[in-house]
Scaffold this motif. Structure first.
Motif, PDB file in Angstrom:
ATOM      1  N   GLN A 157       0.873  -1.198  -0.079  1.00  0.00           N
ATOM      2  CA  GLN A 157      -0.009  -0.150  -0.207  1.00  0.00           C
ATOM      3  C   GLN A 157       0.792   1.221  -0.087  1.00  0.00           C
ATOM      4  OE1 GLN A 157      -3.194  -0.068   2.777  1.00  0.00           O
ATOM      5  NE2 GLN A 157      -3.000  -2.552   3.167  1.00  0.00           N
ATOM      6  N   GLN A 158       2.231   1.001   0.189  1.00  0.00           N
ATOM      7  CA  GLN A 158       3.026   2.392   0.341  1.00  0.00           C
ATOM      8  C   GLN A 158       3.474   2.474  -0.957  1.00  0.00           C
ATOM      9  OE1 GLN A 158       5.953   1.868   3.558  1.00  0.00           O
ATOM     10  NE2 GLN A 158       7.593   2.857   2.036  1.00  0.00           N
ATOM     11  N   ASP A 159       3.666   3.902  -1.510  1.00  0.00           N
ATOM     12  CA  ASP A 159       4.178   4.544  -2.560  1.00  0.00           C
ATOM     13  C   ASP A 159       5.661   3.883  -2.834  1.00  0.00           C
ATOM     14  OD1 ASP A 159       2.058   6.028  -3.085  1.00  0.00           O
ATOM     15  OD2 ASP A 159       2.832   7.837  -2.390  1.00  0.00           O
ATOM     16  N   MET A 164      10.425  -3.368  -4.200  1.00  0.00           N
ATOM     17  CA  MET A 164      10.635  -2.020  -4.162  1.00  0.00           C
ATOM     18  C   MET A 164      11.035  -1.299  -5.362  1.00  0.00           C
ATOM     19  SD  MET A 164      13.110  -0.289  -1.416  1.00  0.00           S
ATOM     20  CE  MET A 164      14.567   0.195  -2.374  1.00  0.00           C
ATOM     21  N   GLN A 165      10.215  -0.553  -5.996  1.00  0.00           N
ATOM     22  CA  GLN A 165      10.295  -0.068  -7.357  1.00  0.00           C
ATOM     23  C   GLN A 165      10.968   1.449  -7.504  1.00  0.00           C
ATOM     24  OE1 GLN A 165       5.999  -0.523  -8.617  1.00  0.00           O
ATOM     25  NE2 GLN A 165       6.918  -2.420  -9.819  1.00  0.00           N
ATOM     26  N   THR A 166      11.100   1.922  -6.425  1.00  0.00           N
ATOM     27  CA  THR A 166      11.806   3.408  -6.424  1.00  0.00           C
ATOM     28  C   THR A 166      12.795   3.221  -5.308  1.00  0.00           C
ATOM     29  OG1 THR A 166      10.323   4.579  -5.007  1.00  0.00           O
ATOM     30  CG2 THR A 166       9.777   4.668  -7.325  1.00  0.00           C
ATOM     31  N   SER A 167      13.845   4.004  -5.558  1.00  0.00           N
ATOM     32  CA  SER A 167      15.242   3.939  -4.596  1.00  0.00           C
ATOM     33  C   SER A 167      14.846   4.658  -3.463  1.00  0.00           C
ATOM     34  CB  SER A 167      16.180   4.216  -5.361  1.00  0.00           C
ATOM     35  OG  SER A 167      16.323   5.893  -5.602  1.00  0.00           O
ATOM     36  N   ALA A 214      11.871   4.566  -1.771  1.00  0.00           N
ATOM     37  CA  ALA A 214      10.651   3.979  -1.087  1.00  0.00           C
ATOM     38  C   ALA A 214      10.967   3.589   0.273  1.00  0.00           C
ATOM     39  CB  ALA A 214      10.099   2.838  -2.002  1.00  0.00           C
ATOM     40  N   LEU A 215      12.148   3.331   0.597  1.00  0.00           N
ATOM     41  CA  LEU A 215      12.862   3.034   2.139  1.00  0.00           C
ATOM     42  C   LEU A 215      13.937   3.581   2.329  1.00  0.00           C
ATOM     43  CD1 LEU A 215      11.919  -0.754   2.877  1.00  0.00           C
ATOM     44  CD2 LEU A 215      10.725   1.098   3.941  1.00  0.00           C
ATOM     45  N   GLY A 216      14.385   3.945   3.347  1.00  0.00           N
ATOM     46  CA  GLY A 216      15.645   4.307   3.675  1.00  0.00           C
ATOM     47  C   GLY A 216      16.512   3.008   3.816  1.00  0.00           C
TER      48      GLY A 216
END
Length: 121
Positions: free
Chosen positions: A63-65, A81-84, A86-88
């Motif tokens: 549900q997270q961007d 994870m589709q964008t760098s 999205a998470l630290g």
């Protein structure tokens, strides 16, 4: 997290092994079972990291961007994870360690002992 940082982190996890497969994807396994993948699916799209997660983490992350169910693996509670951003990096390291632990826990007891995954338990 870059691919080299991803590989360096996964390399320190107990009994983790690395192979390159599926057109150059960096695939990490424990006991022969995959727990994380870093790949470039689309030219110019950057690298995408996929990993196994708990039922709760899966429900929250999809549900997270910047996240989506992992192609071909979503039924087994994998996310991509589709964008760098999205998470630290620290959070991603925690999820990768958790993925390793989830997969290691499914291994037969004898194999876990052979790989020294039950040490200290």
């Amino acid at each position: 997290m870059t691919r080299s940082e991803f590989d360096a982190w996964c390399a320190v996890l107990p009994a983790a092994t690395h192979v390159i497969q599926w057109g150059g994807a960096s695939v990490w396994k424990v006991g022969g079972k995959i727990f994380a993948i870093c790949s470039s699916w689309d030219a110019g799209a950057g690298e995408r990291i996929s990993f196994k997660c708990s039922d709760l983490s899966y429900a929250l992350l999809v549900q997270q961007d910047g996240f989506a169910p992992a192609p071909y693996l979503a039924r087994a509670k994998w996310v991509q994870m589709q964008t760098s951003d999205a998470l630290g990096d620290d959070d991603l390291r925690s999820y990768l360690a958790a993925a390793h632990n989830l997969v290691a826990a499914t291994l037969p007891k004898r194999l876990r002992a052979q790989l020294r995954l039950d040490a200290g338990a």
